[in-house]
Design an enzyme around this catalytic site. Structure first.
Site, short mmCIF file in Angstrom:
data_model
loop_
_atom_site.label_atom_id
_atom_site.label_comp_id
_atom_site.label_asym_id
_atom_site.label_seq_id
_atom_site.Cartn_x
_atom_site.Cartn_y
_atom_site.Cartn_z
N CYS A 1 -7.51 -4.09 -12.68
CA CYS A 1 -6.36 -3.37 -12.12
C CYS A 1 -5.05 -3.85 -12.74
O CYS A 1 -4.62 -4.98 -12.49
CB CYS A 1 -6.37 -3.58 -10.60
SG CYS A 1 -4.87 -3.08 -9.75
N CYS B 1 -2.31 -4.83 -10.29
CA CYS B 1 -2.67 -6.11 -9.66
C CYS B 1 -2.21 -7.27 -10.54
O CYS B 1 -1.69 -8.28 -10.04
CB CYS B 1 -4.18 -6.21 -9.43
SG CYS B 1 -4.84 -4.94 -8.32
#
Length: 108
Positions: free
Chosen positions: A33, A36
């Site tokens: 991600c 993230c």
């Protein structure tokens, strides 16, 4: 996990997050991600800034599916602040460090 950032798992979530004495900031993330990875430095800084006052950790949603299911994590990054075993703040997506810090300050 770097520095003061803890790794929360399906196995330790109950004791390390839900039964924790003070506030706990939990970053739900996955290695693939991009957003993230964008907030990871802020999470690490918060762990240092609030060391001894707040527990800060991450849940890899790929490896710890039960916790992610329990908290209905549908989008990552999702950052939650827990206090007394309850979710008291939720942030979805990329947010500035100051937003997380303000939430922690409210619950210390």
């Amino acid at each position: 996990m770097a520095g003061n950032v803890r790794e929360f798992t399906d196995q330790n979530f109950q004791t390390d997050v839900l039964q924790a004495e003070g506030p706990v900031l939990v970053d739900f993330w996955a290695p693939w991600c991009g957003p993230c990875r964008m907030i990871a430095p802020a999470i690490e800084e918060l762990a240092g800034d609030y060391s001894g006052r707040v527990s800060v950790g991450k849940v890899n949603t790929d490896d710890n599916r039960q916790v992610a299911i329990n908290y209905r994590i549908e989008s990552i990054p999702t950052v939650m602040v827990f206090k007394g075993g309850q979710v008291v703040e939720t942030f979805i997506g990329v947010n500035p460090k100051q937003k997380y810090a303000a939430a922690l300050d409210k619950h210390i």
